[in-house]
Design a protein around this motif. Sequence first.
Motif, PDB file in Angstrom:
ATOM      1  N   PRO A 121       0.810  -1.233   0.000  1.00 42.67           N
ATOM      2  CA  PRO A 121       0.000   0.000   0.000  1.00 42.67           C
ATOM      3  C   PRO A 121       0.833   1.268   0.000  1.00 42.67           C
ATOM      4  O   PRO A 121       0.269   2.373  -0.033  1.00 42.67           O
ATOM      5  CB  PRO A 121      -0.808  -0.131   1.291  1.00 42.67           C
ATOM      6  N   GLU A 122       2.157   1.116   0.035  1.00 46.71           N
ATOM      7  CA  GLU A 122       3.059   2.274   0.048  1.00 46.71           C
ATOM      8  C   GLU A 122       2.784   3.190   1.241  1.00 46.71           C
ATOM      9  O   GLU A 122       2.965   4.411   1.162  1.00 46.71           O
ATOM     10  CB  GLU A 122       2.963   3.047  -1.268  1.00 46.71           C
ATOM     11  N   TYR A 123       2.381   2.571   2.342  1.00 44.94           N
ATOM     12  CA  TYR A 123       2.122   3.333   3.563  1.00 44.94           C
ATOM     13  C   TYR A 123       2.430   2.462   4.763  1.00 44.94           C
ATOM     14  O   TYR A 123       1.926   1.343   4.877  1.00 44.94           O
ATOM     15  CB  TYR A 123       0.661   3.788   3.642  1.00 44.94           C
ATOM     16  N   ARG A 173      -5.564   3.833  10.100  1.00 46.38           N
ATOM     17  CA  ARG A 173      -5.004   4.702   9.065  1.00 46.38           C
ATOM     18  C   ARG A 173      -4.460   3.889   7.884  1.00 46.38           C
ATOM     19  O   ARG A 173      -4.599   4.282   6.727  1.00 46.38           O
ATOM     20  CB  ARG A 173      -3.911   5.584   9.678  1.00 46.38           C
ATOM     21  N   SER A 174      -3.855   2.755   8.179  1.00 49.09           N
ATOM     22  CA  SER A 174      -3.333   1.894   7.111  1.00 49.09           C
ATOM     23  C   SER A 174      -4.463   1.345   6.248  1.00 49.09           C
ATOM     24  O   SER A 174      -4.359   1.274   5.021  1.00 49.09           O
ATOM     25  CB  SER A 174      -2.534   0.732   7.709  1.00 49.09           C
ATOM     26  N   HIS A 177      -5.639   3.531   3.468  1.00 51.07           N
ATOM     27  CA  HIS A 177      -4.752   3.513   2.303  1.00 51.07           C
ATOM     28  C   HIS A 177      -4.931   2.240   1.489  1.00 51.07           C
ATOM     29  O   HIS A 177      -4.929   2.272   0.252  1.00 51.07           O
ATOM     30  CB  HIS A 177      -3.296   3.650   2.749  1.00 51.07           C
ATOM     31  N   GLU A 180      -8.210   2.501  -0.406  1.00 50.56           N
ATOM     32  CA  GLU A 180      -8.138   3.512  -1.464  1.00 50.56           C
ATOM     33  C   GLU A 180      -7.411   2.974  -2.693  1.00 50.56           C
ATOM     34  O   GLU A 180      -7.820   3.207  -3.832  1.00 50.56           O
ATOM     35  CB  GLU A 180      -7.415   4.753  -0.946  1.00 50.56           C
ATOM     36  N   LYS A 181      -6.343   2.225  -2.469  1.00 46.11           N
ATOM     37  CA  LYS A 181      -5.514   1.767  -3.574  1.00 46.11           C
ATOM     38  C   LYS A 181      -5.966   0.438  -4.175  1.00 46.11           C
ATOM     39  O   LYS A 181      -5.756   0.189  -5.370  1.00 46.11           O
ATOM     40  CB  LYS A 181      -4.057   1.645  -3.109  1.00 46.11           C
TER      41      LYS A 181
END
Length: 366
Positions: A121-123, A173-174, A177, A180-181
């Motif tokens: 997720p790049e997060y 919070r993760s 993300h 969303e992706k």
Amino acid sequence: MATPIYIIEETKLRRNLQLIADVAAKADIEVILAFKAFALWKTFPIFREYISSTTASSLSEARLAYEEFGAPAHTYSPAYTDEEFDQIARCSSHLTFNSLSQYERFHQRAHGVSLGLRINPEYSEVETLLYNPCAPGTRFGLTADRLPEQLPSDISGFHCHCHCESGADVFQRSLAHIEEKFSKWFPQLKWINFGGGHLMTRKDYDVELLVSLMQGFHQRYPWLKVILEPGSAFAWQTGPLVSHVVDIVEDHGIKTAILDVSFTCHMPDCLEMPYYPEVRGAVHGEEGYRLGGNSCLSGDFMGYWRFDHELEVGEEVIFEDMIHYTTVKTTMFNGITHPALGMLHQDGKFEILREFGYDDYKNRMD
């Protein structure tokens, strides 16, 4: 107790297992044990009272799941090899591929196994890069731009790991993300594995928030089975490492208590993470004793701890919470005496599970 020893306490282990089982039931998810953090297989009969599956990342871990835990593993590896893949598949119920090239190479050999892809997720809020699976240049998983609009027909799930001993607020919070992706692919899936690092047995962990997050996720995607695979959460605060002072030396005003254990050999996470372990009866600060391991590595020490008395040769120094990760990462570097493994049962009886000697050191290099 004359020898250094890790002691797992059954009462504390069962406390964690019961909490995890309750969370799984309330959140309607499956929580499974990650061997990378805890793999003391003689405790598996206790685990089987509370959970039904485990997660593996190698052939040895997959075999441990299948042969000792008694159930096929949820397996993920950064890269499977030709020599091991068929054996791993036979020991697995789920197989996650780290890349599309690995999928293309092996998927037709995974008969009767549910297949997945690891996503990135790049997060991640993990600050220590050594433990951050989403750090720039990571070798783990596929970013959204690398996935085809239509997934291969035999892909049933996504695996995502971006936590390390994190709280439910971090997961919240993760998760935003991740959705969303990647949510546009969810209709093509049957399961999603949100990986490890969910430290739900820590005192300040918001269990109710985790349950609420999962209930909301189910409402949005009712067809998806949710899996979490923490490791630390199962063995968190379940027992210490008991060591002994073997000498006290001083140089330039620094007093070091040399112990019959080693940080680099027996507590490597303390140096890698890094963090200061809790020492029973002592306070970590800027004065007191530096604690030194008994290896020839110059950096095999930590400090400082203040005790309420002068330490003496032979007395115990007890490191709290040394069961998760530590017991699976030990080495026999320098041939230092490896701590034994012990278990304090609920009825007060103490059992030595394993002792290590010269043959164990020698046979590793046979």
